[in-house]
Write an enzyme that holds these catalytic residues in place. Structure first.
Site: not given
Length: 616
Positions: A355, A45, A358, A175, A114
């Protein structure tokens, strides 16, 4: 015999408004389709301009450049003797439509707008386009003069029509029309259309591929026929990742499957089908035949062309296959990683900075970058020259050959560890172990860094392990970077008394290197220094020094502050008395409440982050 047809569909990694690059990829897909013997080629599309143009659709230049690309496609030798179906915006009677332009041998056969627009979730097509409201009806469309000179056509049909070749009939969906309760392919199939095409710009959602495959197969299971779906792939400049999955289905069974996550810019699927298989399949469904006898017919555009050839006796047909779906974990790992790669190579940046705490969030993000590196290495090993060229350009190394994902990750990902008073040795060890496993660098380069407080911290990974924020900052003029300068410390040349520092949820005093400015009740907005305006974005992204609330992003963004300053904290300040002595005070804020708004939302400037300031 003249019964077997070969058709092609494709997935293209198009860029929004990259008209030259999009043209190259379209031409390449047509060439591959022709080399595979296809006589019909379907593309995604809005492939000419790229799906994610957003408000650039309002600009007349977007349509102009789309026509310029179409003009080059019409005269390209590779587009001869194959029906080409491409997508672009078209202005018809001062109304903008999302259209398919179907042409053959330099002549436009049909412009199909469409009819059902996607306008929910991430889609806003109603903002830029209008749906075509008249089913089975068409109008004359006046072509631009640049196209008239090439095609020798002044008018072409514009509307909901089907193509009738010498040997079959072809109908078009776009679509969202597949996802509606009454899709156009239902009435088309009852009216004798044997080949259905669908051009999509469908983005990746977990398990969405299952629904997409079911819809395509069901379209031909009840009604018979060939269904081709073409979908865009990659990140075309926005937040979405389009996941390909182009496919071809025949009588309810998949005969060709495209990749869902791939770094290839062009992927072409072909299938050879015997038209007699469709006709015999339909003839056995008596209920369909009864409904077909009463359907309102479609107007047909006659095409002097055949998809089949006479000598096709020895031509083998495509057999049904079982669709191979990815697991849920694979989708989570591969989808965002593909998006990261497209965003990295198109933004022309040198890599990622992350960053590591943990914890789960930062660790998962690091694993996604490593997954990206694995896919890059795999694509290079498969002979993808475009991916290799992108890697070498990003790293500025023409001799680099990515073979080991860990080594590549060490070149593209820089990780750091920024602790707080709540951090433990366990989180530090986890961050270090993950950095070593994915190869982000810096392992074993010194002792564990101190906990990050008001102005302290340590960067972990690729040459920064163990380095404290108290180290001298290098500005761009001295060989450093703006981002690192903002992250490490404020400029030393700035006058004392201009810096404030928020130490959230801790009683620790700020570093003595940072003088502070008093804050008063309902005074100016609490900030972390006065970086120049064009520097604030880098500082806010890094969570460092910048004139905006920590963790909030841009200062002009309206809304509530949220969690970063929740709870009671302490604000330290220094000032000089009349005799030149330095006096320190502690200003304590009450708990940040949910009702405190930014000034743009009705709050007062001083109340934004300091709803109440008391002097101890």
């Amino acid at each position: 015999m003249g019964r077997k047809v070969t058709v092609a569909t494709c997935s293209l990694n198009q860029w929004a408004l990259d008209f030259e690059g999009n043209l190259r990829r379209i031409l390449r897909s047509i060439e591959i389709a022709r080399n595979k013997g296809a006589r019909y080629r379907l593309g995604p599309e809005l492939e000419i301009c790229g799906y994610g143009c957003w408000d650039h659709y309002f600009e007349s230049d977007t349509i102009l450049h789309s026509y310029q690309v179409l003009a080059q496609l019409l005269v390209a030798p590779v587009t001869q003797n194959i029906i080409c179906d491409v997508g672009m915006p078209v202005m018809h009677r001062n109304v903008r439509y999302n259209c398919r332009v179907i042409f053959l041998n330099g002549k436009i056969l049909l412009i199909r707008p469409k009819m059902v627009l996607a306008n929910e979730g991430n889609y806003q097509e109603m903002r830029w386009f209008a749906p075509w409201p008249r089913s089975r009806q068409a109008e004359d469309h006046f072509l631009p003069r640049m196209i008239q000179k090439l095609t020798k056509q002044d008018l072409v049909p514009f509307g909901d029509l089907v193509l009738a070749t010498k040997d079959t009939c072809i109908g078009t969906e776009i679509c969202e029309e597949l996802w509606t309760p009454h899709s156009p392919h239902i009435d088309m199939g009852l009216d004798g259309v044997e080949i259905f095409t669908n051009s999509s710009g469908s983005h990746h959602v977990l398990r969405k591929a299952h629904t997409r495959v079911d819809l395509v197969n069901l379209a031909t299971l009840k009604n018979g026929g060939i269904y081709l779906m073409a979908n865009q792939k990659g990140c075309d400049g926005g937040r979405l990742y389009y996941d390909g999955c182009s496919m071809i289905s025949v009588n309810g069974s998949t005969v060709a499957q495209g990749a869902q996550f791939s770094l290839d810019d062009v992927e072409v699927l072909t299938a050879t089908v015997d038209l007699e298989d469709i006709r015999s399949y339909r003839a056995e469904i008596s209920s369909r035949n009864l409904m077909a006898s009463t359907v309102v017919p479609y107007t047909r555009v006659l095409v002097d062309f055949a998809l089949s050839c006479r000598n096709d006796v020895l031509l083998s047909t495509s057999e049904p296959i079982t669709w191979q779906f990815h697991s849920l974990g694979e989708e989570i790992s591969l989808g965002p990683a593909c998006w990261l790669w497209d965003y990295l190579r198109r933004s022309e940046q040198a890599g990622f900075f992350l960053p590591l705490s943990g914890g789960l969030d930062s660790s998962a993000t690091a694993c996604l970058v490593y997954s990206m590196c694995r896919q890059v290495c795999q694509a290079v090993s498969n002979g993808n020259k475009e991916v290799l060229a992108d890697v070498q350009r990003i790293l500025n190394r023409d001799d680099f050959l990515p073979q080991d994902p860990q080594k590549l990750c060490g070149q593209l990902l820089t990780t750091c560890y920024m602790a707080t008073q709540n951090s433990s040795r366990d989180t530090y060890n986890k961050a270090q172990e993950l950095a070593e496993q994915i190869g982000s660098g810096g392992s074993g380069q010194g002792p564990a860094p101190p906990l990050l407080q008001a102005s302290d911290g340590a960067v972990v990974g690729r040459g920064f392990w163990g380095r404290s924020f108290d180290s001298p900052a290098l500005f761009p003029g001295a060989g450093g970077t703006l981002a690192f300068s903002a992250l490490v410390r404020p400029p030393a040349s700035w006058k004392p008394g201009r810096w404030t520092c928020w130490s959230a949820l801790t009683d620790a005093a700020p570093s003595p290197q940072l003088p502070h400015q008093p804050q008063h009740r309902y005074g100016r907005q609490h900030h972390h220094g006065d970086l120049p305006r064009d520097h604030r974005q880098d500082a806010s992204v890094l969570g460092a020094w910048g004139k905006q609330p920590r963790g909030c992003g841009h200062a002009e963004r309206a809304g509530r502050h949220g969690g970063d300053l929740q709870g009671a904290g302490r604000l330290w300040e220094t000032e000089e008395d009349g005799e030149g002595r330095t006096i320190q005070h502690v200003l304590q804020t009450r708990q940040h409440v949910e009702g405190d708004l930014y000034p743009q939302r009705g709050g007062r400037q001083g109340e934004t982050l300091l709803p109440e300031v008391l002097t101890e």
